[in-house]
Design a protein around this motif. Structure first.
Motif: not given
Length: 159
Positions: A48-62
């Protein structure tokens, strides 16, 4: 009374302590790398245009034991009508599919015929997280091999 000093034991415990400190930092660094690579792969699978992929982020466990790619927390998208949706809610609907709301009856006066915007009752999922899982496991396996080398070096006293 004679005292016995175990010099070899002190060396082993010191190398073990060094290994534990170094392993934790290297494990976190490898997980960060895996998270970034998985984020790129999720973005390619979303397309797509990158809108939805821009909402994603890596998250590391505490505790630093895992990394996951997921929608950003406390991020919202507002519709033209003013309704706010969490991007995680939207991403979940795209990932797993969703119903379109069905067909609404339109006004019947003056020959108006309702034409629904959607011809399907449901939209199938894109499964971009599921598609990324295999690639992420391969990337993690490569990182695990590096960590195994660190453990061996530590146990042999080379750290």
């Amino acid at each position: 009374m004679a005292t016995v000093k175990l010099a070899g034991f002190d060396r082993i415990t010191q190398s073990w302590d060094n290994l534990i400190k170094r392993f934790q930092s290297e494990k976190r660094e490898k997980l960060r790398e895996v998270g970034q690579k998985a984020l790129g792969e999720v973005g390619r699978n979303i397309g797509g245009t990158g809108k939805v992929s821009g909402w994603q982020a890596p998250h590391m466990g505490s505790g630093g034991g895992y990394v996951a790619v997921r929608p950003r927390a406390k991020t919202y998208q507002t519709t033209k009508g003013g309704k706010r949706y969490a991007v995680g809610y939207i991403t979940n609907a795209i990932e797993g599919g969703h119903r379109t709301g069905g067909q609404r009856p339109g006004p019947k006066a003056q020959g108006y015929k309702y034409r629904p915007r959607f011809n399907k009752a449901a939209v199938s999922g894109r499964w971009f997280y599921e598609k990324t899982r295999g690639t992420a496991e391969r990337i993690l396996q490569e990182g695990t091999e590096d960590l195994q080398e660190t453990i061996v070096d530590g146990l042999e006293g080379r750290l």
